[in-house]
Write a protein that holds these residues in place. Sequence first.
Motif, short mmCIF file in Angstrom:
data_model
loop_
_atom_site.label_atom_id
_atom_site.label_comp_id
_atom_site.label_asym_id
_atom_site.label_seq_id
_atom_site.Cartn_x
_atom_site.Cartn_y
_atom_site.Cartn_z
N SER A 94 0.83 -1.21 0.00
CA SER A 94 0.00 0.00 0.00
C SER A 94 0.86 1.26 0.00
O SER A 94 0.59 2.21 -0.73
N ASN A 98 0.93 4.15 -2.79
CA ASN A 98 0.68 5.56 -2.46
C ASN A 98 1.81 6.45 -2.97
O ASN A 98 1.57 7.53 -3.52
N ARG A 117 -5.01 6.20 -0.40
CA ARG A 117 -5.10 4.85 0.19
C ARG A 117 -4.98 3.84 -0.94
O ARG A 117 -5.70 3.92 -1.92
N GLU A 118 -4.04 2.92 -0.77
CA GLU A 118 -3.82 1.84 -1.74
C GLU A 118 -3.67 2.37 -3.17
O GLU A 118 -4.19 1.81 -4.13
N VAL A 122 -8.19 9.58 -2.10
CA VAL A 122 -9.38 9.49 -1.27
C VAL A 122 -9.99 10.87 -1.08
O VAL A 122 -11.20 11.03 -1.11
N LEU A 135 -12.51 11.90 5.82
CA LEU A 135 -12.10 10.51 5.95
C LEU A 135 -12.94 9.80 6.99
O LEU A 135 -13.21 10.34 8.05
N ARG A 138 -8.93 6.27 9.04
CA ARG A 138 -7.63 6.72 8.54
C ARG A 138 -6.66 5.55 8.39
O ARG A 138 -5.51 5.75 8.06
N ASN A 139 -7.13 4.36 8.65
CA ASN A 139 -6.29 3.17 8.57
C ASN A 139 -5.77 2.98 7.15
O ASN A 139 -6.55 2.86 6.21
N GLY A 140 -4.45 2.96 7.00
CA GLY A 140 -3.85 2.75 5.69
C GLY A 140 -3.86 3.96 4.79
O GLY A 140 -3.52 3.87 3.61
N VAL A 141 -4.25 5.12 5.33
CA VAL A 141 -4.33 6.35 4.54
C VAL A 141 -3.07 7.18 4.76
O VAL A 141 -2.66 7.39 5.90
#
Length: 147
Positions: A94, A98, A117-118, A122, A135, A138-141
């Motif tokens: 990821s 990004n 993200r990924e 977003v 958002l 926010r996980n993985g952002v």
Amino acid sequence: MPDFREDRARLEAAARAGDEAAFARVVAETDWSRAEACDFVEAVRLALAGGAPLTARSLADAGVRAYPEHVELHKMARILAPPRIVGTSGPSQSLCENQRWLREHADEYRERWVAVREGKLVASGMTAAEIRAHLGSRNGVMVTRVF
């Protein structure tokens, strides 16, 4: 056992002067075989105070070898030991995606904040707060300002 006070005085003077090279020279000239555990502890403290962290590490290690049961010397040696990498998995897929998105789209979003993200945009806005408000998780952002 000969007195260690003279060597200690030289170490203190070198530490007060903040002269790392002079401190290391005094350490090298000192007969550590006649030093007690408390002398090693004090020398480590002086080395740190005098700006000689590598010498402090060396002294802590030598102190542990001379006094393997001394708890404080073990603690000092552990704290001053070189950092260890206990495991690494490299950058996540990821994160790589990004970063690729940022390289490919930076010109379009100059002076703006983006959330990616990924490898997909977003949100974008003029402030980080504006981005965060849009958002959910926010996980993985990755939130960053594009320059």
